[in-house]
Motif scaffolding. Structure first.
Motif, PDB file in Angstrom:
ATOM      1  N   UNK A 112      62.923 -40.892  20.724  1.00 28.98           N
ATOM      2  CA  UNK A 112      63.842 -41.285  19.655  1.00 28.98           C
ATOM      3  C   UNK A 112      63.080 -41.683  18.385  1.00 28.98           C
ATOM      4  N   UNK A 113      61.970 -40.997  18.137  1.00 30.29           N
ATOM      5  CA  UNK A 113      61.150 -41.293  16.962  1.00 30.29           C
ATOM      6  C   UNK A 113      61.781 -40.728  15.698  1.00 30.29           C
ATOM      7  N   UNK A 114      61.609 -41.455  14.619  1.00 33.08           N
ATOM      8  CA  UNK A 114      62.115 -40.971  13.340  1.00 33.08           C
ATOM      9  C   UNK A 114      61.211 -39.900  12.750  1.00 33.08           C
ATOM     10  N   UNK A 115      59.929 -39.983  13.066  1.00 33.90           N
ATOM     11  CA  UNK A 115      58.964 -38.993  12.584  1.00 33.90           C
ATOM     12  C   UNK A 115      58.061 -38.592  13.741  1.00 33.90           C
ATOM     13  N   UNK A 116      57.912 -37.294  13.946  1.00 35.82           N
ATOM     14  CA  UNK A 116      56.955 -36.773  14.930  1.00 35.82           C
ATOM     15  C   UNK A 116      56.028 -35.825  14.186  1.00 35.82           C
ATOM     16  N   UNK A 117      54.732 -36.047  14.352  1.00 37.26           N
ATOM     17  CA  UNK A 117      53.744 -35.288  13.585  1.00 37.26           C
ATOM     18  C   UNK A 117      52.712 -34.648  14.499  1.00 37.26           C
ATOM     19  N   UNK A 118      52.460 -33.349  14.291  1.00 37.82           N
ATOM     20  CA  UNK A 118      51.424 -32.640  15.027  1.00 37.82           C
ATOM     21  C   UNK A 118      50.205 -32.420  14.158  1.00 37.82           C
ATOM     22  N   UNK A 119      49.113 -31.994  14.767  1.00 41.50           N
ATOM     23  CA  UNK A 119      47.920 -31.654  13.997  1.00 41.50           C
ATOM     24  C   UNK A 119      48.085 -30.248  13.432  1.00 41.50           C
ATOM     25  N   UNK A 134      44.212 -35.105  14.914  1.00 43.07           N
ATOM     26  CA  UNK A 134      44.709 -36.458  14.648  1.00 43.07           C
ATOM     27  C   UNK A 134      44.188 -37.454  15.680  1.00 43.07           C
ATOM     28  N   UNK A 135      43.202 -37.030  16.475  1.00 43.00           N
ATOM     29  CA  UNK A 135      42.711 -37.880  17.561  1.00 43.00           C
ATOM     30  C   UNK A 135      42.165 -39.205  17.056  1.00 43.00           C
ATOM     31  N   UNK A 136      41.529 -39.185  15.879  1.00 41.74           N
ATOM     32  CA  UNK A 136      40.966 -40.435  15.349  1.00 41.74           C
ATOM     33  C   UNK A 136      42.065 -41.412  14.931  1.00 41.74           C
ATOM     34  N   UNK A 137      43.269 -40.888  14.737  1.00 43.15           N
ATOM     35  CA  UNK A 137      44.396 -41.743  14.357  1.00 43.15           C
ATOM     36  C   UNK A 137      45.099 -42.298  15.593  1.00 43.15           C
ATOM     37  N   UNK A 138      45.268 -41.452  16.603  1.00 41.21           N
ATOM     38  CA  UNK A 138      46.059 -41.837  17.774  1.00 41.21           C
ATOM     39  C   UNK A 138      45.226 -42.326  18.952  1.00 41.21           C
ATOM     40  N   UNK A 139      43.909 -42.362  18.783  1.00 38.55           N
ATOM     41  CA  UNK A 139      43.061 -42.804  19.886  1.00 38.55           C
ATOM     42  C   UNK A 139      42.878 -41.738  20.949  1.00 38.55           C
ATOM     43  N   UNK A 140      43.121 -40.476  20.590  1.00 35.28           N
ATOM     44  CA  UNK A 140      42.873 -39.374  21.507  1.00 35.28           C
ATOM     45  C   UNK A 140      44.021 -39.040  22.436  1.00 35.28           C
ATOM     46  N   UNK A 141      45.131 -39.768  22.335  1.00 36.32           N
ATOM     47  CA  UNK A 141      46.277 -39.497  23.203  1.00 36.32           C
ATOM     48  C   UNK A 141      47.532 -39.373  22.348  1.00 36.32           C
ATOM     49  N   UNK A 142      48.523 -38.636  22.842  1.00 45.21           N
ATOM     50  CA  UNK A 142      49.803 -38.558  22.152  1.00 45.21           C
ATOM     51  C   UNK A 142      50.500 -39.908  22.246  1.00 45.21           C
ATOM     52  N   UNK A 143      51.070 -40.348  21.142  1.00 52.10           N
ATOM     53  CA  UNK A 143      51.772 -41.618  21.188  1.00 52.10           C
ATOM     54  C   UNK A 143      52.111 -42.152  19.807  1.00 52.10           C
ATOM     55  N   UNK A 144      52.819 -43.288  19.773  1.00 53.09           N
ATOM     56  CA  UNK A 144      53.248 -43.869  18.502  1.00 53.09           C
ATOM     57  C   UNK A 144      52.104 -44.576  17.778  1.00 53.09           C
ATOM     58  N   UNK A 147      52.347 -47.171  10.965  1.00 55.25           N
ATOM     59  CA  UNK A 147      51.772 -46.987   9.624  1.00 55.25           C
ATOM     60  C   UNK A 147      51.256 -48.292   9.026  1.00 55.25           C
ATOM     61  N   UNK A 148      51.958 -49.399   9.299  1.00 54.32           N
ATOM     62  CA  UNK A 148      51.556 -50.680   8.735  1.00 54.32           C
ATOM     63  C   UNK A 148      50.211 -51.154   9.275  1.00 54.32           C
ATOM     64  N   UNK A 149      49.831 -50.627  10.446  1.00 53.06           N
ATOM     65  CA  UNK A 149      48.591 -51.071  11.079  1.00 53.06           C
ATOM     66  C   UNK A 149      47.551 -49.964  11.209  1.00 53.06           C
ATOM     67  N   UNK A 150      47.771 -48.849  10.523  1.00 56.87           N
ATOM     68  CA  UNK A 150      46.852 -47.721  10.639  1.00 56.87           C
ATOM     69  C   UNK A 150      46.455 -47.204   9.263  1.00 56.87           C
ATOM     70  N   UNK A 151      45.343 -47.702   8.771  1.00 54.71           N
ATOM     71  CA  UNK A 151      44.812 -47.198   7.508  1.00 54.71           C
ATOM     72  C   UNK A 151      44.475 -45.714   7.636  1.00 54.71           C
ATOM     73  N   UNK A 152      43.990 -45.322   8.818  1.00 57.04           N
ATOM     74  CA  UNK A 152      43.613 -43.922   9.048  1.00 57.04           C
ATOM     75  C   UNK A 152      44.797 -42.987   8.848  1.00 57.04           C
ATOM     76  N   UNK A 198      58.997 -46.890   8.139  1.00 57.12           N
ATOM     77  CA  UNK A 198      59.104 -46.489   9.540  1.00 57.12           C
ATOM     78  C   UNK A 198      58.211 -47.366  10.419  1.00 57.12           C
ATOM     79  N   UNK A 199      58.741 -47.830  11.550  1.00 54.92           N
ATOM     80  CA  UNK A 199      57.956 -48.679  12.452  1.00 54.92           C
ATOM     81  C   UNK A 199      56.777 -47.930  13.051  1.00 54.92           C
ATOM     82  N   UNK A 200      56.998 -46.665  13.415  1.00 59.61           N
ATOM     83  CA  UNK A 200      55.906 -45.887  13.981  1.00 59.61           C
ATOM     84  C   UNK A 200      56.136 -44.397  13.765  1.00 59.61           C
TER      85      UNK A 200
END
Length: 259
Positions: A112-119, A134-144, A147-152, A198-200
């Protein structure tokens, strides 16, 4: 009648040589329940004829023809016409993987995500391909990712076209593309708008989009567009302050400018 799962908006201007490949990649999606909205923004070539030809063969293709008003107006015309649960924006000199919409929409339904983004993959004039992970953003796994906590996430290339956006989310927050002449980095403004409210963002580490790097004709390479980014930064700051999120995204805002 059920709403389409995804409305795909395609801004069309002077891309006759690439347009059929793009349209084939969209009409050939494994997710069939979609509507396809190519917006002919007064293109001087045969783009209008091409999209009408596709519309005659596929009822999901719903062309819009308008006088030239620039990238932002073309996107917004598509948004005003769209009826799908989610919105996708596909540049018409690019093409998408056959399962892009199915992959992104399945994740959206599950989370139920408002935004889903692929590489995505950058494809250069000489045929060289470079996968932008986008692995450096998500820590190598698919997931939420927040934005407020991810400068990357916030300073990464805007790449707004390798994602889908919940239409109700855009409508309820009156999110539209900035309407400035030509293609003047409006994607950066869009990114800050959609992410800051957006929360995530749900990240999928699968390349779903092929971004054609056309260095010789790039609008970003035009020196008369150089000041556009400064003007857009002012728009972003005003937007963040109006939505009381400037302090939260202040670091992202300034670091983005530096890069």
């Amino acid at each position: 009648m059920n709403r389409p799962k995804v409305s795909v908006i395609l801004p069309v201007y002077n891309v006759e040589v690439y347009l059929r490949q793009c349209l084939d990649s969209v009409t050939g999606q494994t997710l069939r329940d979609i509507e396809i909205i190519p917006v002919n923004d007064g293109s001087p070539d045969k783009c209008g004829e091409i999209i009408d030809d596709y519309a005659g063969k596929d009822a999901r293709v719903k062309p819009i023809h308008q006088e030239n008003g620039g990238y932002g107006k073309a996107i917004n015309a598509g948004l005003a016409s769209a009826t799908g649960d989610y919105i996708a924006i596909v540049e018409t000199d690019d093409w998408i993987e056959t399962d892009m919409l199915q992959v992104l929409y399945a994740a959206a339904q599950k989370t139920d995500s408002r935004i889903v983004k692929g590489s995505f993959t950058k494809v250069y004039d000489n045929g060289t391909r470079h996968e932008c992970s986008l692995e450096h953003i998500s820590g190598g796994v698919d997931g939420p990712v927040s934005p407020a906590n991810s400068l990357a996430l916030m300073i990464y290339e805007s790449s707004i076209w390798s994602a889908i956006y919940k239409r109700d989310y855009l409508l309820s927050n009156n999110i539209k593309m900035l309407e400035t002449s030509g293609a003047s980095y409006q994607d950066v403004v869009w990114k800050f708008m959609v992410y800051s409210l957006c929360d995530d963002v749900f990240i999928i580490n699968k390349p779903v989009y092929n971004y054609r790097v056309i260095t010789a004709q790039s609008s970003s390479a035009s020196k008369d567009k150089a000041l556009a980014m400064f003007q857009n930064n002012s728009v972003i700051k005003k937007y963040l302050m109006e939505h009381e999120s400037y302090e939260t995204f202040k670091e992202s805002y300034y670091v983005h400018q530096i890069f």
